[in-house]
Write a protein that holds these residues in place. Structure first.
Motif, PDB file in Angstrom:
ATOM      1  N   ASN A 156      56.643  58.821 -11.886  1.00  0.00           N
ATOM      2  CA  ASN A 156      55.005  58.583 -12.261  1.00  0.00           C
ATOM      3  C   ASN A 156      54.525  57.132 -11.939  1.00  0.00           C
ATOM      4  O   ASN A 156      53.647  56.704 -11.680  1.00  0.00           O
ATOM      5  CB  ASN A 156      54.638  59.131 -13.616  1.00  0.00           C
ATOM      6  CG  ASN A 156      54.716  60.641 -13.804  1.00  0.00           C
ATOM      7  OD1 ASN A 156      54.560  61.226 -12.628  1.00  0.00           O
ATOM      8  ND2 ASN A 156      54.850  61.147 -15.105  1.00  0.00           N
ATOM      9  N   ALA A 157      55.400  56.156 -12.545  1.00  0.00           N
ATOM     10  CA  ALA A 157      55.297  54.931 -12.082  1.00  0.00           C
ATOM     11  C   ALA A 157      55.272  54.311 -10.978  1.00  0.00           C
ATOM     12  O   ALA A 157      54.297  53.386 -10.455  1.00  0.00           O
ATOM     13  CB  ALA A 157      56.343  53.920 -12.971  1.00  0.00           C
ATOM     14  N   LEU A 158      55.994  55.001 -10.016  1.00  0.00           N
ATOM     15  CA  LEU A 158      55.987  54.885  -8.520  1.00  0.00           C
ATOM     16  C   LEU A 158      54.540  55.190  -8.086  1.00  0.00           C
ATOM     17  O   LEU A 158      53.824  54.642  -7.237  1.00  0.00           O
ATOM     18  CB  LEU A 158      56.983  55.422  -8.133  1.00  0.00           C
ATOM     19  CG  LEU A 158      56.965  55.122  -6.504  1.00  0.00           C
ATOM     20  CD1 LEU A 158      57.468  53.910  -6.091  1.00  0.00           C
ATOM     21  CD2 LEU A 158      58.078  56.086  -5.889  1.00  0.00           C
ATOM     22  N   ARG A 159      54.216  56.395  -8.575  1.00  0.00           N
ATOM     23  CA  ARG A 159      52.735  56.675  -8.119  1.00  0.00           C
ATOM     24  C   ARG A 159      51.743  55.919  -8.515  1.00  0.00           C
ATOM     25  O   ARG A 159      50.728  55.660  -7.840  1.00  0.00           O
ATOM     26  CB  ARG A 159      52.686  58.462  -8.455  1.00  0.00           C
ATOM     27  CG  ARG A 159      53.705  59.317  -8.125  1.00  0.00           C
ATOM     28  CD  ARG A 159      53.319  60.895  -8.560  1.00  0.00           C
ATOM     29  NE  ARG A 159      54.034  61.820  -7.902  1.00  0.00           N
ATOM     30  CZ  ARG A 159      55.341  62.217  -8.252  1.00  0.00           C
ATOM     31  NH1 ARG A 159      55.584  61.493  -9.660  1.00  0.00           N
ATOM     32  NH2 ARG A 159      55.973  62.905  -7.724  1.00  0.00           N
ATOM     33  N   GLU A 160      51.632  55.203  -9.864  1.00  0.00           N
ATOM     34  CA  GLU A 160      50.601  54.408 -10.327  1.00  0.00           C
ATOM     35  C   GLU A 160      50.990  53.175  -9.474  1.00  0.00           C
ATOM     36  O   GLU A 160      49.742  52.720  -9.369  1.00  0.00           O
ATOM     37  CB  GLU A 160      51.058  54.203 -11.719  1.00  0.00           C
ATOM     38  CG  GLU A 160      50.028  53.207 -12.552  1.00  0.00           C
ATOM     39  CD  GLU A 160      48.616  53.792 -12.514  1.00  0.00           C
ATOM     40  OE1 GLU A 160      47.631  53.133 -12.265  1.00  0.00           O
ATOM     41  OE2 GLU A 160      48.334  55.225 -12.653  1.00  0.00           O
ATOM     42  N   SER A 161      51.961  52.626  -8.994  1.00  0.00           N
ATOM     43  CA  SER A 161      51.876  51.636  -8.325  1.00  0.00           C
ATOM     44  C   SER A 161      51.445  51.734  -6.775  1.00  0.00           C
ATOM     45  O   SER A 161      50.630  50.946  -6.461  1.00  0.00           O
ATOM     46  CB  SER A 161      53.528  51.233  -8.126  1.00  0.00           C
ATOM     47  OG  SER A 161      53.533  49.878  -7.193  1.00  0.00           O
ATOM     48  N   LEU A 162      51.528  52.842  -6.246  1.00  0.00           N
ATOM     49  CA  LEU A 162      50.885  53.385  -5.039  1.00  0.00           C
ATOM     50  C   LEU A 162      49.275  53.269  -5.147  1.00  0.00           C
ATOM     51  O   LEU A 162      48.698  52.681  -4.390  1.00  0.00           O
ATOM     52  CB  LEU A 162      51.361  54.757  -4.723  1.00  0.00           C
ATOM     53  CG  LEU A 162      50.773  55.380  -3.286  1.00  0.00           C
ATOM     54  CD1 LEU A 162      50.888  54.437  -2.013  1.00  0.00           C
ATOM     55  CD2 LEU A 162      51.257  56.568  -3.100  1.00  0.00           C
ATOM     56  N   ARG A 163      49.000  53.752  -6.400  1.00  0.00           N
ATOM     57  CA  ARG A 163      47.503  53.858  -6.401  1.00  0.00           C
ATOM     58  C   ARG A 163      46.915  52.362  -6.781  1.00  0.00           C
ATOM     59  O   ARG A 163      45.835  52.190  -6.011  1.00  0.00           O
ATOM     60  CB  ARG A 163      47.145  54.653  -7.727  1.00  0.00           C
ATOM     61  CG  ARG A 163      47.006  56.109  -7.647  1.00  0.00           C
ATOM     62  CD  ARG A 163      46.426  56.967  -8.645  1.00  0.00           C
ATOM     63  NE  ARG A 163      47.496  56.898 -10.059  1.00  0.00           N
ATOM     64  CZ  ARG A 163      48.204  57.815 -10.362  1.00  0.00           C
ATOM     65  NH1 ARG A 163      48.240  58.615  -9.414  1.00  0.00           N
ATOM     66  NH2 ARG A 163      48.898  57.598 -11.297  1.00  0.00           N
ATOM     67  N   GLU A 164      47.616  51.530  -7.122  1.00  0.00           N
ATOM     68  CA  GLU A 164      47.067  50.120  -7.376  1.00  0.00           C
ATOM     69  C   GLU A 164      47.203  49.392  -6.114  1.00  0.00           C
ATOM     70  O   GLU A 164      46.232  48.700  -5.837  1.00  0.00           O
ATOM     71  CB  GLU A 164      47.958  49.402  -8.444  1.00  0.00           C
ATOM     72  CG  GLU A 164      47.478  49.856  -9.709  1.00  0.00           C
ATOM     73  CD  GLU A 164      48.146  48.940 -10.887  1.00  0.00           C
ATOM     74  OE1 GLU A 164      48.213  47.827 -10.663  1.00  0.00           O
ATOM     75  OE2 GLU A 164      48.463  49.307 -12.134  1.00  0.00           O
ATOM     76  N   MET A 165      48.333  49.482  -5.360  1.00  0.00           N
ATOM     77  CA  MET A 165      48.329  49.085  -4.114  1.00  0.00           C
ATOM     78  C   MET A 165      47.300  49.633  -2.932  1.00  0.00           C
ATOM     79  O   MET A 165      46.870  48.734  -2.154  1.00  0.00           O
ATOM     80  CB  MET A 165      49.758  49.169  -3.403  1.00  0.00           C
ATOM     81  CG  MET A 165      50.969  48.871  -4.178  1.00  0.00           C
ATOM     82  SD  MET A 165      50.653  46.861  -4.471  1.00  0.00           S
ATOM     83  CE  MET A 165      50.175  46.762  -6.037  1.00  0.00           C
ATOM     84  N   LEU A 166      46.991  50.793  -3.010  1.00  0.00           N
ATOM     85  CA  LEU A 166      45.844  51.364  -2.376  1.00  0.00           C
ATOM     86  C   LEU A 166      44.359  50.405  -2.361  1.00  0.00           C
ATOM     87  O   LEU A 166      43.805  50.412  -1.874  1.00  0.00           O
ATOM     88  CB  LEU A 166      45.712  52.765  -2.440  1.00  0.00           C
ATOM     89  CG  LEU A 166      46.967  53.682  -1.756  1.00  0.00           C
ATOM     90  CD1 LEU A 166      46.711  55.181  -2.196  1.00  0.00           C
ATOM     91  CD2 LEU A 166      46.869  53.440  -0.248  1.00  0.00           C
ATOM     92  N   VAL A 167      44.380  50.364  -3.918  1.00  0.00           N
ATOM     93  CA  VAL A 167      43.014  49.716  -4.243  1.00  0.00           C
ATOM     94  C   VAL A 167      43.071  48.064  -3.587  1.00  0.00           C
ATOM     95  O   VAL A 167      42.161  47.711  -3.142  1.00  0.00           O
ATOM     96  CB  VAL A 167      42.849  49.826  -5.803  1.00  0.00           C
ATOM     97  CG1 VAL A 167      41.897  48.976  -6.273  1.00  0.00           C
ATOM     98  CG2 VAL A 167      42.689  51.303  -6.279  1.00  0.00           C
ATOM     99  N   ILE A 168      44.191  47.588  -4.008  1.00  0.00           N
ATOM    100  CA  ILE A 168      44.532  46.126  -3.605  1.00  0.00           C
ATOM    101  C   ILE A 168      44.489  45.837  -2.073  1.00  0.00           C
ATOM    102  O   ILE A 168      43.551  45.101  -1.544  1.00  0.00           O
ATOM    103  CB  ILE A 168      45.691  45.424  -4.042  1.00  0.00           C
ATOM    104  CG1 ILE A 168      45.398  45.507  -5.871  1.00  0.00           C
ATOM    105  CG2 ILE A 168      45.674  44.110  -3.983  1.00  0.00           C
ATOM    106  CD1 ILE A 168      46.583  45.246  -6.441  1.00  0.00           C
TER     107      ILE A 168
END
Length: 253
Positions: free
Chosen positions: A95-107
């Motif tokens: 889940n942390a990996l998915r959260e990291s993906l979400r943040e990278m998509l935003v940034i």
């Protein structure tokens, strides 16, 4: 360590050249032709062009590859920081990996290299592929020392059953500090890099000026074997000095 140390052949990683890159390469080929003519004033030297173009094309693709890896390396710093923050919040690694993906998509957006890599990894995990395997393939696609270090530590932590959250946090902080130090060094020597570029252009500028302002000064160097050999020696010294200056400007952390 050089980011390309583990790459023996630049073709192992596909490099898609943009239209801008292709135009830049064509312009460089044109400049090379002018430089050869300026040194030798003979059409026979153009027979060397295929070999020169082949050599430069390899160097150019290697340069594009290094730029790509450096870009991913910088974005990877933010990705592991996001991963570590999600782990500290109590989420599982997946889940942390998915959260990291979400943040990278935003940034960075979906087209960013790190976003594409994280999308691949999340999809692999969703298909039941072990997270360690997904990280291994990520490291193979991007042979960067920092990524390899992180993947190695992650595999050991998973295998030994250690405190995965603390280990990843410490590793993420260490890698982030290293990348920040590398960026600070790059900023400090940026003026020296500009000087290096200017000094590389100066000999060509002087030669061009002499040929325009006082062409008779260089007449004895053209149309005879002795002058041809002297100009070859000058060209080789110039090329060697250029590559030496580029190597000096590379400071690895």
């Amino acid at each position: 360590m050089d980011l390309l140390t583990k790459i023996k052949d630049g073709n192992k990683i596909k490099i898609e050249m943009s239209r801008r890159d292709k135009i830049k390469e064509i312009i460089t080929y044109t400049i090379l032709v002018l430089i050869l003519y300026m040194f030798f004033h003979s059409v026979f030297v153009f027979f060397l062009l295929p070999g020169i173009i082949y050599f430069y094309h390899g160097c150019y693709k290697r340069s594009l590859l290094q730029q790509k890896l450096e870009k991913i390396n910088l974005q990877f710093k933010d990705a592991i920081k996001a991963l570590a923050a999600a782990l500290r919040a109590g989420k599982s690694v997946e889940n942390a990996l998915r959260e990291s993906l979400r943040e990278m998509l935003v940034i960075y957006g979906v087209e960013a290299p790190i976003s594409r890599e994280l999308i691949i990894m999340v999809n692999q995990v969703s298909l039941g592929i072990p997270l360690e395997k997904a990280f291994e393939e990520f490291a193979l696609r991007n042979p960067i020392e920092d990524i390899n270090t992180f993947v190695s530590v992650f595999k050991i932590a998973k295998r030994t059953g250690g405190d995965l959250v603390e280990i990843i946090n410490n590793t993420a902080d260490s890698i982030a500090d290293k990348i920040d130090t590398r960026n600070e060094i790059s900023v400090v020597i940026s003026s020296k890099k500009l000087e290096q570029k200017i000094m590389s252009i100066m000999p060509l500028g002087i030669l061009c000026y002499i040929q325009v302002a006082a062409p008779d000064m260089l007449t004895p160097l053209y149309g005879n074997l002795k002058g041809f050999l002297i100009m070859i020696l000058c060209l080789l010294v110039y090329v060697a000095a250029y590559f030496l200056s580029v190597k000096i400007m590379k400071i690895e952390v």
